[in-house]
Design an enzyme around this catalytic site. Structure first.
Site, PDB file in Angstrom:
ATOM      1  N   LYS A  82      18.582   4.218  35.274  1.00 54.24           N
ATOM      2  CA  LYS A  82      19.116   5.458  34.707  1.00 54.24           C
ATOM      3  C   LYS A  82      18.375   6.676  35.245  1.00 54.24           C
ATOM      4  O   LYS A  82      17.155   6.760  35.166  1.00 54.24           O
ATOM      5  CB  LYS A  82      18.997   5.432  33.178  1.00 54.24           C
ATOM      6  CG  LYS A  82      19.760   6.557  32.499  1.00 54.24           C
ATOM      7  CD  LYS A  82      21.252   6.339  32.640  1.00 54.24           C
ATOM      8  CE  LYS A  82      22.060   7.607  32.366  1.00 54.24           C
ATOM      9  NZ  LYS A  82      21.980   8.595  33.472  1.00 54.24           N
ATOM     10  N   SER A 104      18.808  12.786  30.945  1.00 59.16           N
ATOM     11  CA  SER A 104      19.763  11.710  30.672  1.00 59.16           C
ATOM     12  C   SER A 104      19.146  10.316  30.620  1.00 59.16           C
ATOM     13  O   SER A 104      19.852   9.355  30.303  1.00 59.16           O
ATOM     14  CB  SER A 104      20.890  11.717  31.708  1.00 59.16           C
ATOM     15  OG  SER A 104      21.811  12.744  31.417  1.00 59.16           O
ATOM     16  N   LYS A 136      19.870   8.372  27.508  1.00 64.48           N
ATOM     17  CA  LYS A 136      21.059   7.558  27.254  1.00 64.48           C
ATOM     18  C   LYS A 136      20.768   6.054  27.215  1.00 64.48           C
ATOM     19  O   LYS A 136      21.616   5.279  26.742  1.00 64.48           O
ATOM     20  CB  LYS A 136      22.143   7.854  28.292  1.00 64.48           C
ATOM     21  CG  LYS A 136      22.715   9.268  28.225  1.00 64.48           C
ATOM     22  CD  LYS A 136      23.854   9.454  29.202  1.00 64.48           C
ATOM     23  CE  LYS A 136      24.487  10.828  29.095  1.00 64.48           C
ATOM     24  NZ  LYS A 136      23.709  11.893  29.757  1.00 64.48           N
ATOM     25  N   SER A 156      26.809   8.707  33.869  1.00 59.56           N
ATOM     26  CA  SER A 156      25.980   9.465  32.923  1.00 59.56           C
ATOM     27  C   SER A 156      26.810  10.469  32.133  1.00 59.56           C
ATOM     28  O   SER A 156      26.389  11.599  31.872  1.00 59.56           O
ATOM     29  CB  SER A 156      24.847  10.194  33.673  1.00 59.56           C
ATOM     30  OG  SER A 156      23.843  10.594  32.773  1.00 59.56           O
TER      31      SER A 156
END
Length: 445
Positions: A256, A65, A68, A129
């Site tokens: 993140k 992720s 992203k 997320s």
């Protein structure tokens, strides 16, 4: 401890003004790097892009992720361009709903018959997320997720990032898309998105440089999604280094996480201490304890072993062996000043090291003889000083350099025709001329 001295600047070929003397610090390049318990680790100073640690930073690895961050950048870019706004309604496709309803994945469950805004889904992407939310926003901007993936690739290419493989907007293993008939054309079913730790640091650097407001959302630790709608969902951050979390570290306000079986526990983090911000990347740690614990070590390493040193202030004179020569000016030379404050990030030990600078002129300002011509206004930027640490093997992110703009210290007006003629006569007479044509041609050039 920082010591100050003066060092002779090296020369660049081509558009170089002169060998230069400036005040620079002495320090040590030999900071012993730490070993991180992960497949890769990377640390940079956000302001200067100075690389502080590189452990296997150029191997393409699964990023989950952390992917992203690229869609998040493109969302900000689209809002800035006016293509969408934060209040734009987002239609939700059957595919986005199907992904969002998979409770094995990180998600806020979505419905096709409900109205969401870009801001709603953006917050779900950053804080929670959310995979379905990411796909829905990608489809809004790109038309399809696949088209949006192509936009992501184009952005990475624009930034000079190499060694990546992107198949979706989320970082999910490809089999999820394949099971729902939405596999990216030509994508292997058993693969996932890949990038290098250097590439992830580059994405994070662009995101924080261009849209630092993302941190206002990234530092939110819990929030109700669609509060008051009847579809409320309590979103809890996955960044367990924020202030009230189990692995809290001073100054952390983003950025993140990423977790799949293939990527392990990964994290692109950022923290600020006084006037310095660092970006850290850990890929392929064993679990939360390791990824956040090692990130904490990396942040401590960066703040404890390096410091930002100002070596010049905006308006300070650039000390040169010779002033900048000006063609066709009332004055034939002019001094230079820094257009901005100048900083370097150096190790903070007592050992000595030379910080070298090189100065080059903007080729767009030069005439065919390689000179800057009058008239030129005070404050006009004419070139850059590049700063580098002697013996530094890590350098700066993706070949970038620590540069400071330099400008002329005063206005130089163009000389009148009689002054120019006299200068030409004096110059030519010293060399001799053969014909009247030489004289006339030289006069009017």
């Amino acid at each position: 401890m920082i010591k100050y001295n003066k060092w002779t600047i090296g020369l660049l070929s081509g558009t170089v003004l002169a060998s230069t003397l400036v005040a620079v610090p002495e320090a040590s390049a030999a900071v012993e790097p730490i070993k991180v318990s992960a497949e890769a680790a990377f640390v940079i100073d956000n302001e200067t892009n100075k690389i502080l640690l590189d452990q296997n930073g150029d191997e393409s690895l699964y990023i989950a992720s952390m992917t992203k961050m690229i869609p998040l950048y493109l969302v900000h870019e689209a809002v800035e361009a006016g293509t969408i706004s934060w209040d734009t309604p987002v239609p939700v496709s059957e595919y986005a709903v199907a992904i969002s309803q998979n409770y094995e994945l990180s998600n806020v469950p979505l419905r096709e018959d409900f109205t969401y805004t870009v801001k709603d889904l953006y917050e779900a992407m950053v804080i929670y997320s959310a995979n379905g939310a990411t796909i829905a926003v990608a489809e809004l901007i790109g038309g399809t997720e696949h088209a949006f993936v192509d936009m992501m690739k184009a952005k990475l290419d624009e930034w000079g990032i190499t060694g990546y493989s992107l198949f979706n907007t989320t970082g999910l293993p490809n089999h999820y898309a394949d099971e729902l008939g939405n596999l990216y054309p030509g994508a292997p079913v058993d693969e996932e998105n890949k990038m290098t730790a250097r590439g992830i640091a580059t994405v994070a650097d662009h995101l924080l440089d261009d849209y630092p407001e993302i941190l206002e959302t990234a530092k939110i630790e819990d929030k109700i999604f669609m509060e008051g709608s009847g579809d409320e969902i309590h979103m809890m951050t996955y960044n367990l280094m924020l202030p009230n979390q189990p692995y809290a570290h001073t100054g952390v306000d983003g950025l993140k996480t990423g977790t799949t079986d293939a990527s392990g526990a990964s994290f692109a983090g950022t923290a600020v201490e006084e006037d310095r911000r660092v970006i850290t990347v850990v890929i392929g740690a064993e679990d939360n304890s390791v990824r956040f614990g090692e990130t904490s070590r990396l942040m401590d390493f960066a703040f404890d072993n390096f410091e930002k040193v100002q070596i010049a202030a905006k308006g300070d004179a650039v000390k040169t062996e010779e002033p900048l020569a000006i063609a066709k000016g009332k004055e034939e030379e002019v001094g230079l000043v820094y257009s901005e404050d100048v900083f370097v990030v150096t190790p903070n030990t007592d050992e000595e090291l030379k910080v070298e600078t090189e100065m080059s002129l903007n080729p767009d300002l030069l005439n065919e003889d390689g000179q800057v011509e009058a008239p030129i206004e005070k404050g006009t930027t004419v070139g850059n000083v590049t700063l580098s640490i002697e013996g530094d093997d890590l350098g700066y992110l993706d070949g970038s350099q620590n540069e400071a703009a330099v400008a002329v210290e005063r206005t130089v007006e163009k000389a009148n025709v009689f002054v120019l003629a006299w200068r030409w006569i004096a110059s030519t007479a010293s060399q001799g001329w053969n014909t009247v044509t030489d004289f006339i041609g030289g006069f009017f050039n």
